[in-house]
Design an enzyme around this catalytic site. Sequence first.
Site, PDB file in Angstrom:
ATOM      1  CD  GLU A   1     -53.112   7.398  32.624  1.00 22.95           C
ATOM      2  OE1 GLU A   1     -53.075   8.430  31.821  1.00 22.95           O
ATOM      3  OE2 GLU A   1     -53.734   7.246  33.515  1.00 22.95           O
TER       4      GLU A   1
ATOM      5  CE  LYS B   1     -61.912   6.339  30.304  1.00 18.78           C
ATOM      6  NZ  LYS B   1     -61.310   7.370  30.047  1.00 18.78           N
TER       7      LYS B   1
ATOM      8  CB  SER C   1     -63.790   8.963  34.404  1.00 19.27           C
ATOM      9  OG  SER C   1     -64.459   9.816  33.748  1.00 19.27           O
TER      10      SER C   1
ATOM     11  CG  HIS D   1     -40.990  -0.870  14.131  1.00 15.96           C
ATOM     12  ND1 HIS D   1     -40.272   0.001  14.006  1.00 15.96           N
ATOM     13  CD2 HIS D   1     -40.352  -1.992  13.946  1.00 15.96           C
ATOM     14  CE1 HIS D   1     -39.233  -0.370  13.489  1.00 15.96           C
ATOM     15  NE2 HIS D   1     -39.104  -1.711  13.580  1.00 15.96           N
TER      16      HIS D   1
END
Length: 475
Positions: free
Chosen positions: A285, A278, A272, A151
């Site tokens: 992804e 970043k 970014s 979980h």
Amino acid sequence: MAQFLWSGKEELPDIVKEFTYSIEDDKNLFYYDILGGMAHTLTLYRGGIIDYDEAKSIIDGLYKLKDKNDINFSLYEDIHTAVEIELTALIGEPAKKLHTARSRNDQVSLDERLYLRDSLKEVLNLIRDLIKAFLDLAGVSLDIIVPGFTHLQPAQPVLISHHLLAYVEMLKRDFSRFYSLFPRLNECPLGSGALAGLDFPYDRFLVSEILRFDTPTNNSMDTVTDRDYLIEYIFNALLTSTHISRFGEEIVIWSNPLFGFVKISSGYTTGSSMMPQKRNPDVAELLRGSSGEFLGYLDLLLVTLKGLPLTYNRDLQMDKKVIFRASRSLHIILEITRGLLENMELDREKICKNLNDEFLLATDLADFLVNRGIPFRDSHHIVRDVVFYCQENKKTFSQLSEEEWRKFNEEFLNLPDDFFSFDKAINRRDTYGGTGRSCVEYQLLLNRKWLEETRRLIDALPEVYMEDLVNMIGK
Ligand code: ARG
């Protein structure tokens, strides 16, 4: 002026051409259409359907055609048309006999099977390489312990190698699914004709052998309408990409600074446009997102086949929207996942520093009581009370005094000093397939053997060389 293998009364309007042509996609089949044409010609010649000079001229012409790089494919309806008309331009009269005893219906299935056979071999190699990358990383990370999750909540400590080897199991299943598709894919459609077979002395076993298929297909009507081989390929790709998407998600999570398990090298992250600090895990992804594409393809194919009457129907051409894109995307994600693995570093220091949640050993504590004769359900309740107590009093297990332990159960006073060592906890889980270090080392060994065996399996898959076919016709 567009050119066809058939003629009608009127020229097709441009929009109808655009709607019905498959050439933009199936020019990817150029090489395979030529290869199939050569095997077909050899078979026509052996059957006495065409003579030696005609066969020789067609085969030499096809061989020349394969290197012609100024073909204007857009003129043609499909790849079969392109090859035949271009060959006619090259060698003249004999080319008109190439399509004897052949329909585009069996031809397209042949081309696809030849294309997929090569793609499948590449996929097997790529899955194997990816598995090797997982094994390499798992092999040098046997000292790293992380919280295992259920979980997505911290559950029990595990070796990170054990976690990585879970992906090896998924990928081995993927490998085996692709490998076991091979015999179904490797049947030769040629000689089925448009749907009913041929009225020529055409040796289907011979053509099958020339192209190194296992056997000719058994039913001409099934042959020209069957796309199961492609559907299976896509399903396998979908499941493989689903596994990869799970790994992509893990890397997204692991590379978040709040987790800090991995650092991805800058070649596999992006910056970014607004926030200079970043590093985004875009590659991971996109891997996570990759499976949607294959699900779409599978959907398209199944919807196309559903309710379609026998035999060939033009709807089947929809498969061209799938086959090349799917194969390319699958190759890329397999290669990129390996690249990502090879370009990320497990952050040992940070992982070790953060591994301080003794509640990960709550199950061990309950099991300790079980080993001293207390039924598991009771021990579970006792340990739950200990956990609540610790949480309320902001303590960890090893900070409890003898007095405190005694309140819960006398047996706790027998806990060995090193009971809350994560390393000890790992090695207690030594059932087959568990996270115990010796179990994981054993799995590593088995998987290394698997790599050797599968090398041999892949190398034994049939390969056809165009030059051999050219030589078969002789001088
Ligand atoms: N472009 C067609 C396809 O991909 C080739 C077969 C055409 N057959 C026909 N009878 N029109 O399905």
